[in-house]
Scaffold this active site. Structure first.
Site, PDB file in Angstrom:
ATOM      1  N   GLU A 175      17.078  20.492  -8.791  1.00 55.43           N
ATOM      2  CA  GLU A 175      18.247  21.185  -8.213  1.00 55.43           C
ATOM      3  C   GLU A 175      19.485  21.020  -9.089  1.00 55.43           C
ATOM      4  OE1 GLU A 175      18.469  22.652  -4.661  1.00 55.43           O
ATOM      5  OE2 GLU A 175      16.299  22.833  -4.786  1.00 55.43           O
ATOM      6  N   HIS A 246      21.364  17.223  -1.165  1.00 61.78           N
ATOM      7  CA  HIS A 246      21.572  16.895  -2.584  1.00 61.78           C
ATOM      8  C   HIS A 246      22.349  15.586  -2.629  1.00 61.78           C
ATOM      9  CE1 HIS A 246      21.638  21.478  -3.429  1.00 61.78           C
ATOM     10  NE2 HIS A 246      20.470  21.011  -3.830  1.00 61.78           N
ATOM     11  N   CYS A 367      30.079  21.794  -5.041  1.00 62.87           N
ATOM     12  CA  CYS A 367      28.889  22.656  -5.172  1.00 62.87           C
ATOM     13  C   CYS A 367      29.207  23.908  -5.965  1.00 62.87           C
ATOM     14  CB  CYS A 367      28.394  23.116  -3.807  1.00 62.87           C
ATOM     15  SG  CYS A 367      27.874  21.804  -2.730  1.00 62.87           S
TER      16      CYS A 367
HETATM   17  O1  SUG Z   1      20.982  25.118  -1.521  1.00 64.70           O
HETATM   18  N1  SUG Z   1      23.009  26.784   0.784  1.00 64.70           N
HETATM   19  C1  SUG Z   1      22.897  26.022  -0.430  1.00 64.70           C
HETATM   20  C2  SUG Z   1      24.075  25.092  -0.592  1.00 64.70           C
HETATM   21  C3  SUG Z   1      24.077  24.415  -1.907  1.00 64.70           C
HETATM   22  C4  SUG Z   1      25.129  23.372  -2.017  1.00 64.70           C
HETATM   23  N2  SUG Z   1      25.068  22.785  -3.298  1.00 64.70           N
HETATM   24  C5  SUG Z   1      25.304  21.492  -3.581  1.00 64.70           C
HETATM   25  N3  SUG Z   1      25.318  20.561  -2.659  1.00 64.70           N
HETATM   26  N4  SUG Z   1      25.452  21.174  -4.815  1.00 64.70           N
HETATM   27  C6  SUG Z   1      21.597  25.230  -0.452  1.00 64.70           C
HETATM   28  O2  SUG Z   1      21.198  24.712   0.603  1.00 64.70           O
HETATM   29  C7  SUG Z   1      22.383  28.540   2.347  1.00 64.70           C
HETATM   30  C8  SUG Z   1      22.100  29.992   2.275  1.00 64.70           C
HETATM   31  C9  SUG Z   1      21.819  30.605   3.602  1.00 64.70           C
HETATM   32  O3  SUG Z   1      21.462  29.891   4.525  1.00 64.70           O
HETATM   33  O4  SUG Z   1      21.915  31.849   3.682  1.00 64.70           O
HETATM   34  C10 SUG Z   1      22.222  27.842   1.001  1.00 64.70           C
HETATM   35  O5  SUG Z   1      21.410  28.251   0.205  1.00 64.70           O
END
Ligand code: SUG
Length: 446
Positions: A175, A246, A367
């Site tokens: 990730e 994460h 993020c």
């Molecule tokens: O991968 N949310 C992302 C958020 C990522 C956050 N990134 C970090 N913490 N670096 C994920 O979970 C949600 C999309 C949706 O539900 O439509 C989403 O993909």
């Protein structure tokens, strides 16, 4: 001493930003599933954050959103006909795949790649390894376009390496920078590269939520770039169970400072010992731990205190914590953040930023950005049309106000008019950011 700066590359929120509930274990995404989003507000919030950093003197770049809805994915599943027919049948017969093809998740640039600065890499180039993001269907569609986007921003292969993502298998689930922290005495000096993983490749994972990073993936990333001072540390299972999908939900670091929640790592003492050993002769790490008694894990996750950007700003002698407004609104998180700033530690002050639209999908300030340490030559070798200044900010704001909807319930993702709108928006963006002809796949098929 060699000089380098930490640039930020933020993912521009795309016109299909929505709450489709696609990420199990991401509590905000689960909670807000089905709600209407506001893509225009989302992109403007992101742009305002970028402008704030550019004004503070941090080199700030804009990463264009990915093409969505992504028809090549739906074609690969056998959907045929005109674009409108493909969308219509996909939404009817396979709505989960159709929703994945529409996700604007590339905005969370911390997951785009893992970066090894040139001072730390074996061949003296900056390594940007796109993440395969195999743990979620919608995110697994990202690495191809991510590679193209990073190659456009950093085109000169004598300075930059953008290899293919690791093989797309659960054994190598990766990730990106969300599970990596670099510590150092100064950005241009050799660092310690802390890789945080959730599970082993062959482990039988019985957690309620997925562990999205394997130890073997982290090791492969470190091996191929030759990352100096690589340290591999296991994320606490309790953190994943508590919604830290994460490591950057419970930990952030820059320079000598590592700020983390007491429950972030399986073995905090082992983490500290490993980082200290790798930093030996380079710098003295400053560990700043927030106790669960002061901030329960549930508040850490809902307030996203640790998903702040920890910044070294020109003219300030201590670090600045750029926290989401949700931290200010949670009394315990706010008290914890302000206690950091009033102590004599490495953090001098806290500032709050509104990225609520992204936060409702579990994406905080940290993020939204990919950090890339660059020497002056490397900085100059980047595509300057993507570097945010007041002029570019104004153009992008104007573009977003004209091109984005201000209300998008997930059901409207099926609207064929949205496909035309997003293509028109991305066509114009290609010019604004000087991305070159045929940058997006749809521009090559027309
Ligand atoms: O991968 N949310 C992302 C958020 C990522 C956050 N990134 C970090 N913490 N670096 C994920 O979970 C949600 C999309 C949706 O539900 O439509 C989403 O993909």
């Amino acid at each position: 001493m060699s000089f380098a700066v930490e640039a930020n590359c933020d993912g521009l929120v795309g016109p299909t930003h929505s709450y489709a509930g696609l990420s199990p274990g991401n509590l905000a995404s689960e909670k807000n599933a089905g709600e209407a989003s506001n893509p225009r507000a989302a992109v403007l919030e992101g742009l305002a954050k970028m402008r704030r950093l550019a004004q503070a003197g941090v080199p700030q770049f804009v990463l264009p959103p990915h093409e969505r809805p992504f028809l090549p994915f739906l074609w690969s599943l056998g959907f045929e006909g005109s674009d409108a027919e493909v969308l219509e049948t996909a939404w009817r017969q396979a709505p989960a795949f159709a929703a994945a093809a529409c996700s604007a998740s590339s905005m969370w640039a911390a997951n785009a790649a893992t970066v090894t600065p040139s001072v730390d890499s074996a061949d003296g180039r900056v390594w940007l390894s796109p993440a395969n993001l195999v743990s979620n269907l919608h995110r697994s569609l990202e690495p191809g376009q991510t590679g193209a986007i990073l190659r456009r921003l950093f085109p000169d292969e004598s300075y930059f390496a953008v290899p293919p993502a690791l093989a797309p298998t659960a054994h190598l689930a990766d990730e990106g920078a969300a599970n990596h922290v670099r510590l150092c005495a100064a950005h241009g000096e050799p660092g310690v590269n802390l890789f945080v993983y959730g599970r082993d490749a062959w482990e039988r994972w019985d957690g309620r939520f997925p562990a999205r990073q394997t130890r073997e993936a982290s090791q492969a990333l470190a091996r191929r770039s030759g990352a100096h001072g690589a340290v591999f540390v296991r994320q606490a299972k309790a953190a994943i169970e508590g919604g830290a999908f994460h490591n950057d939900v419970v930990c952030v670091g820059t320079r000598e400072c590592l700020l983390y929640h007491e429950q972030a790592f399986e073995d905090v003492a082992a983490m500290q010992a490993a980082v200290r050993a790798a930093a030996e002769g380079l710098f003295e790490p400053a560990f700043v731990e927030i106790k669960a008694a002061d901030l329960p894990l549930a508040d850490a996750v809902s307030s996203y205190l640790f998903n702040s950007q920890l910044l070294e700003l020109p003219g300030e002698d201590r670090l600045v914590l750029l926290a989401p407004i949700e931290t200010q609104e949670n009394p315990r998180a706010r008290a914890a953040a302000e206690a950091l700033a009033s102590s004599n530690g490495p953090i001098g002050r806290v500032e709050y930023v509104d990225v609520r639209q992204s936060m409702r999908n579990g994406g905080g300030p940290a993020c939204l950005r990919l950090r890339v340490v660059l020497t002056p030559d490397e900085l100059e070798a980047a595509n300057q049309a993507q570097r945010l200044d007041a002029v570019l900010h104004g153009r992008l704001e104007d573009w977003a106000r004209r091109r984005y909807r201000d209300r998008l319930p997930p059901a409207d993702l099926a609207d064929p008019a949205l496909l035309d709108e997003t293509r028109a928006a991305l066509d114009e963006l290609t010019q604004i950011l000087d991305l070159g002809d045929g940058f997006y796949p749809f521009q090559r098929f027309d």
